[in-house]
Design a protein around this motif. Structure first.
Motif, short mmCIF file in Angstrom:
data_model
loop_
_atom_site.label_atom_id
_atom_site.label_comp_id
_atom_site.label_asym_id
_atom_site.label_seq_id
_atom_site.Cartn_x
_atom_site.Cartn_y
_atom_site.Cartn_z
N LEU A 207 12.16 86.54 53.98
CA LEU A 207 12.01 87.26 55.24
C LEU A 207 11.15 88.51 55.07
O LEU A 207 10.25 88.78 55.87
N ILE A 208 11.43 89.29 54.03
CA ILE A 208 10.65 90.51 53.79
C ILE A 208 9.21 90.16 53.43
O ILE A 208 8.26 90.85 53.85
N SER A 209 9.01 89.08 52.68
CA SER A 209 7.65 88.66 52.31
C SER A 209 6.84 88.28 53.54
O SER A 209 5.67 88.66 53.67
N PHE A 211 7.35 89.32 56.59
CA PHE A 211 7.09 90.56 57.33
C PHE A 211 5.92 91.33 56.72
O PHE A 211 5.03 91.81 57.44
N LEU A 212 5.88 91.43 55.39
CA LEU A 212 4.81 92.15 54.72
C LEU A 212 3.46 91.46 54.93
O LEU A 212 2.44 92.13 55.15
N LEU A 214 2.56 89.58 57.49
CA LEU A 214 2.15 89.79 58.87
C LEU A 214 1.61 91.20 59.09
O LEU A 214 0.66 91.40 59.87
N CYS A 215 2.19 92.17 58.41
CA CYS A 215 1.80 93.57 58.61
C CYS A 215 0.59 93.98 57.76
O CYS A 215 -0.29 94.71 58.23
N SER A 220 -0.55 92.67 51.01
CA SER A 220 0.88 92.44 50.77
C SER A 220 1.14 91.65 49.49
O SER A 220 2.25 91.73 48.95
#
Length: 241
Positions: A207-209, A211-212, A214-215, A220
């Motif tokens: 999930l965090i990967s 998110f990173l 996408l941002c 990332s």
């Protein structure tokens, strides 16, 4: 016939790696990086296919490491060699890459040596069936191939200045080589079952990967690799003895 399916996927990994070597030598790191990613995808699915079809064997194990040696060993070493070369000379070393001013760019090839040593150890280490001891070579490779892409697409002068620093590249080379061969327990993304309770660390990492990515896009990738190592260390520390 089904016993050959995983090996064909592994050969797909090797093919991608071999072509990536040619593009990397020509200095086309974007195409080389895409081919490495394709090879890593083949690498994931050959093991998945072997488990699903129940056809795991010694041949597949050895072939897998040989393919990884090219895709996730030779290619990142060449890319790091070129990155350090460009920082040393200010120009691309495309006409005769071996004719360098000094030995410093060859430090990048330590990644290739470290990958070969790790892959050889992996084949005889019975502890790494469900997790890893040391950073997997595909993770190291993703970190390295992201660096020239960040230089190309990042608009941050601060980040680019860091990557263009020879000392930073040497530090990255040494750190990644050490992590590949360190007695460091790292979790695997293989799922025996999919319950959240028993796979909370894996789901958190995914999930965090996402998110990173996408941002931060390509920036990332090295952050995710570092996060993976740190999260594994935290999990290992709090894991019941």
């Amino acid at each position: 016939m089904k016993k050959h399916i995983p090996n064909l996927l592994t050969l797909g990994n090797l093919f991608c790696g071999a072509v990536a070597v040619m593009y990397a030598v020509q200095g086309d790191f974007e195409i080389a990086g895409l081919l490495v990613v394709a090879g890593i995808i083949f690498d994931f699915f050959d093991g998945f296919a072997a488990r699903v079809l129940g056809v795991s064997g010694e041949l597949g194990k050895q072939l897998d490491s040989l393919a990884d040696m090219v895709t996730s060993g030779v290619v990142p070493g060449i890319i790091m060699f070129y990155l350090i070369s460009e920082n040393q000379t200010g120009t691309e070393m495309l006409t005769n890459p071996v004719n360098v001013v000094n030995f410093i760019p060859f430090i990048g090839l330590i990644l290739t040596l470290g990958a070969g040593y790790r892959l050889a150890k992996f084949n005889i280490d019975t502890r790494q069936s469900d997790s890893f001891i040391g950073l997997p070579t595909p993770a190291m490779s993703l970190f390295v191939i992201s660096l020239p892409l960040i230089l190309k697409y990042s608009e941050s002068a601060f980040i680019n200045n860091i990557i263009e620093n020879t000392y930073f590249l040497i530090l990255v080379t040494v750190a990644l080589t050490y992590l590949m061969n360190a007695e460091l327990p790292l979790f695997s993304l293989k799922f025996k079952e999919y319950s959240f309770k028993n796979n909370i660390v894996k789901y958190l990492f995914i999930l965090i990967s996402v998110f990173l990515i996408l941002c931060l896009k390509v920036i990332s990738i090295p952050i995710i690799i570092v996060f993976y190592v740190l999260l594994s260390i935290i999990q290992s520390y709090y894991k019941p003895k």
